[in-house]
Design a protein around this motif. Sequence first.
Motif, PDB file in Angstrom:
ATOM      1  N   ARG A 188      38.598  51.208  42.851  1.00 32.08           N
ATOM      2  CA  ARG A 188      39.091  49.846  43.738  1.00 32.08           C
ATOM      3  C   ARG A 188      37.997  48.713  43.443  1.00 32.08           C
ATOM      4  O   ARG A 188      38.557  47.549  43.428  1.00 32.08           O
ATOM      5  CB  ARG A 188      38.976  50.047  45.176  1.00 32.08           C
ATOM      6  N   ALA A 189      36.642  48.936  43.423  1.00 32.51           N
ATOM      7  CA  ALA A 189      35.981  47.977  43.029  1.00 32.51           C
ATOM      8  C   ALA A 189      36.214  47.326  41.757  1.00 32.51           C
ATOM      9  O   ALA A 189      36.032  45.810  41.888  1.00 32.51           O
ATOM     10  CB  ALA A 189      34.396  48.415  43.148  1.00 32.51           C
ATOM     11  N   VAL A 190      36.679  47.624  40.677  1.00 34.43           N
ATOM     12  CA  VAL A 190      36.692  47.208  39.489  1.00 34.43           C
ATOM     13  C   VAL A 190      38.107  46.210  39.627  1.00 34.43           C
ATOM     14  O   VAL A 190      38.035  45.151  39.245  1.00 34.43           O
ATOM     15  CB  VAL A 190      37.049  48.149  38.443  1.00 34.43           C
ATOM     16  N   LEU A 191      38.925  46.660  40.341  1.00 35.52           N
ATOM     17  CA  LEU A 191      40.339  46.184  40.563  1.00 35.52           C
ATOM     18  C   LEU A 191      40.105  44.818  41.362  1.00 35.52           C
ATOM     19  O   LEU A 191      40.856  43.746  41.368  1.00 35.52           O
ATOM     20  CB  LEU A 191      41.414  47.025  41.111  1.00 35.52           C
ATOM     21  N   PHE A 192      39.338  45.249  42.468  1.00 41.38           N
ATOM     22  CA  PHE A 192      39.063  43.857  43.344  1.00 41.38           C
ATOM     23  C   PHE A 192      38.664  42.642  42.496  1.00 41.38           C
ATOM     24  O   PHE A 192      39.081  41.636  42.766  1.00 41.38           O
ATOM     25  CB  PHE A 192      37.770  44.411  44.284  1.00 41.38           C
ATOM     26  N   GLU A 193      37.495  42.782  41.761  1.00 48.24           N
ATOM     27  CA  GLU A 193      37.051  41.861  40.758  1.00 48.24           C
ATOM     28  C   GLU A 193      38.177  41.285  40.118  1.00 48.24           C
ATOM     29  O   GLU A 193      38.375  40.032  39.869  1.00 48.24           O
ATOM     30  CB  GLU A 193      35.933  42.207  40.159  1.00 48.24           C
ATOM     31  N   ARG A 194      39.047  42.086  39.586  1.00 49.51           N
ATOM     32  CA  ARG A 194      39.967  41.393  38.595  1.00 49.51           C
ATOM     33  C   ARG A 194      41.376  40.782  39.394  1.00 49.51           C
ATOM     34  O   ARG A 194      41.500  39.756  38.938  1.00 49.51           O
ATOM     35  CB  ARG A 194      40.698  42.689  37.969  1.00 49.51           C
ATOM     36  N   ILE A 195      41.496  41.288  40.380  1.00 43.26           N
ATOM     37  CA  ILE A 195      42.490  40.537  41.268  1.00 43.26           C
ATOM     38  C   ILE A 195      41.974  39.178  41.631  1.00 43.26           C
ATOM     39  O   ILE A 195      42.767  38.128  41.617  1.00 43.26           O
ATOM     40  CB  ILE A 195      43.162  41.421  42.571  1.00 43.26           C
ATOM     41  N   CYS A 196      40.829  39.314  41.877  1.00 45.25           N
ATOM     42  CA  CYS A 196      40.265  37.901  42.799  1.00 45.25           C
ATOM     43  C   CYS A 196      40.072  36.988  41.517  1.00 45.25           C
ATOM     44  O   CYS A 196      39.947  35.701  41.604  1.00 45.25           O
ATOM     45  CB  CYS A 196      38.816  38.171  43.325  1.00 45.25           C
ATOM     46  N   ALA A 197      40.002  37.519  40.173  1.00 50.55           N
ATOM     47  CA  ALA A 197      39.636  36.676  39.022  1.00 50.55           C
ATOM     48  C   ALA A 197      41.119  35.879  38.608  1.00 50.55           C
ATOM     49  O   ALA A 197      41.066  34.604  37.908  1.00 50.55           O
ATOM     50  CB  ALA A 197      39.094  37.305  37.806  1.00 50.55           C
ATOM     51  N   VAL A 198      42.261  36.443  38.895  1.00 50.98           N
ATOM     52  CA  VAL A 198      43.433  36.080  38.272  1.00 50.98           C
ATOM     53  C   VAL A 198      44.538  35.718  39.220  1.00 50.98           C
ATOM     54  O   VAL A 198      45.562  35.125  38.934  1.00 50.98           O
ATOM     55  CB  VAL A 198      44.031  37.032  37.348  1.00 50.98           C
TER      56      VAL A 198
END
Length: 238
Positions: A84-94
Amino acid sequence: MSRRPAPRSADPAPPRLPLDDGPVRPSFERERRAHRRGLWPVAGCDEAGRGPLAGPVVAAAVILDPKRIPRGLDDSKKLTAERRAVLFERICAVAEVGVAMASPARIDRDNIRQASLWALARAVKALPLAPRLVFVDGCDRIDAGCDCEAVVSGDALVLSIAAASIIAKVTRDRLMEQVGAAFPGYGFERHMGYGVPEHQRALAALGATPHHRRSFAPVRAVCGEAAAARVDPRRVAS
């Protein structure tokens, strides 16, 4: 005279088992259909924290870019905390992201359902872009200022709702870790405010904090006992 043995009836075919289609994964199909109808932007929204005894409800809304969708998006409940933490950063980036929360005081005043719907609507309004269509997890539509479709189990079916579920869950977990640091002894950083035995024991021993939802029965019971203990028995007798 010889007799031929009677022909055996054919054995009935064994029943066919249903094919294993594998786990259901969210897709971007609903969003694509909306795009083909000329609806853009399209947002998905979800909340985290309806069940706990303490902490806010956190809602998130996400508009995914069809050309930059992070791989591995899924219902936050099916993912590990690390994923979840990894995907959180990716979602916020794009993607475009909006977050809102309903405090324990609002939950106690309005009830958990109404507070959650309020937070979901506020998360949509917090988006940098105003969506023309919003998909919301559950059976209740929200006042989103545009078309809104409620999707039962939407976090497992609609990709933008799954993305919102990850944002809401990670945001709330990080907030509860901060609450745990401010109020040691309750274990908020481990159970995130849910009514697990560890939390129930701490609540009974230490009492309620400002972050507890006093309208929830286990907290209400502790607060009622504390109030009764503060009553002067001489005043009651008089």
